[in-house]
Design a protein around this motif. Sequence first.
Motif, mmCIF file in Angstrom:
data_model
loop_
_atom_site.group_PDB
_atom_site.id
_atom_site.type_symbol
_atom_site.label_atom_id
_atom_site.label_comp_id
_atom_site.label_asym_id
_atom_site.label_seq_id
_atom_site.Cartn_x
_atom_site.Cartn_y
_atom_site.Cartn_z
ATOM 1 N N TRP A 108 0.458 -8.786 4.495
ATOM 2 C CA TRP A 108 1.306 -7.658 4.887
ATOM 3 C C TRP A 108 2.830 -8.294 5.204
ATOM 4 C CZ3 TRP A 108 -0.887 -3.604 4.174
ATOM 5 C CH2 TRP A 108 -2.498 -3.340 4.386
ATOM 6 N N THR A 129 6.398 -5.499 9.833
ATOM 7 C CA THR A 129 6.127 -4.224 9.433
ATOM 8 C C THR A 129 5.091 -3.740 10.500
ATOM 9 O OG1 THR A 129 4.605 -4.834 7.808
ATOM 10 C CG2 THR A 129 6.882 -4.524 7.043
ATOM 11 N N SER A 175 1.935 -1.611 11.534
ATOM 12 C CA SER A 175 0.755 -0.757 11.034
ATOM 13 C C SER A 175 0.888 0.627 11.459
ATOM 14 C CB SER A 175 -0.644 -1.487 11.236
ATOM 15 O OG SER A 175 -0.638 -1.160 12.892
ATOM 16 N N GLU A 202 -6.088 -0.211 7.581
ATOM 17 C CA GLU A 202 -5.934 -1.321 7.089
ATOM 18 C C GLU A 202 -7.442 -2.203 7.317
ATOM 19 O OE1 GLU A 202 -3.010 -3.270 9.571
ATOM 20 O OE2 GLU A 202 -1.518 -1.832 8.814
ATOM 21 N N ARG A 231 1.759 0.228 4.913
ATOM 22 C CA ARG A 231 2.731 -0.071 5.844
ATOM 23 C C ARG A 231 4.245 -0.264 5.204
ATOM 24 N NH1 ARG A 231 1.107 -5.707 9.096
ATOM 25 N NH2 ARG A 231 -0.594 -4.960 10.171
#
Length: 174
Positions: free
Chosen positions: A67, A71, A73, A80, A163
């Motif tokens: 990721w 950022t 979630s 995720e 995301r």
Amino acid sequence: MTYLLIVLVFAIIVSPMLWLRQTPRQKLVTAMRQQAARAGIHVRLVRPPDAREGEGRLEFVSYNLPWLPKTASLPLPRMEKWLLVRQTRRGDPSPWADWQWLGREANPAIHDAIAAAVQALPQSVSALEASAAGLSIYWQERGELADIESINSQLIALREAIRPSDSKQEKSIN
């Protein structure tokens, strides 16, 4: 006779060095892993994606795109943490032919992004996973060097669907 002896000794000395040469397949795998590393993808050996605890050998390779930092979630559930496996007898049916949900199913909000990734990934990819570490594919690296670019672009598109990043952050990374 002397020349034959010299050739034999030379062959004995040189032959172990020839064993150290990479085969064309090993060269391809090395190039694929180097290209993946340059793209920011982490590569590691893993068990088959549908193996039970203690089952299976490290015969698959996981290409993991982490990721992006900073950022957040999305607040939607099951964005995720899911695993989609190709051609397995375990799991629950998914909307895509030959693919099964193993464990938890992804949120329907990202099904379109998953569908695009599933269709564009190389046929040798065995699984697609979202976890705390990022997005991963599982495969046995049966393919070509061009497949790495395809995998990278599909993982980036899927990561962006799960995301979304700021355009400022995207520019600073590139």
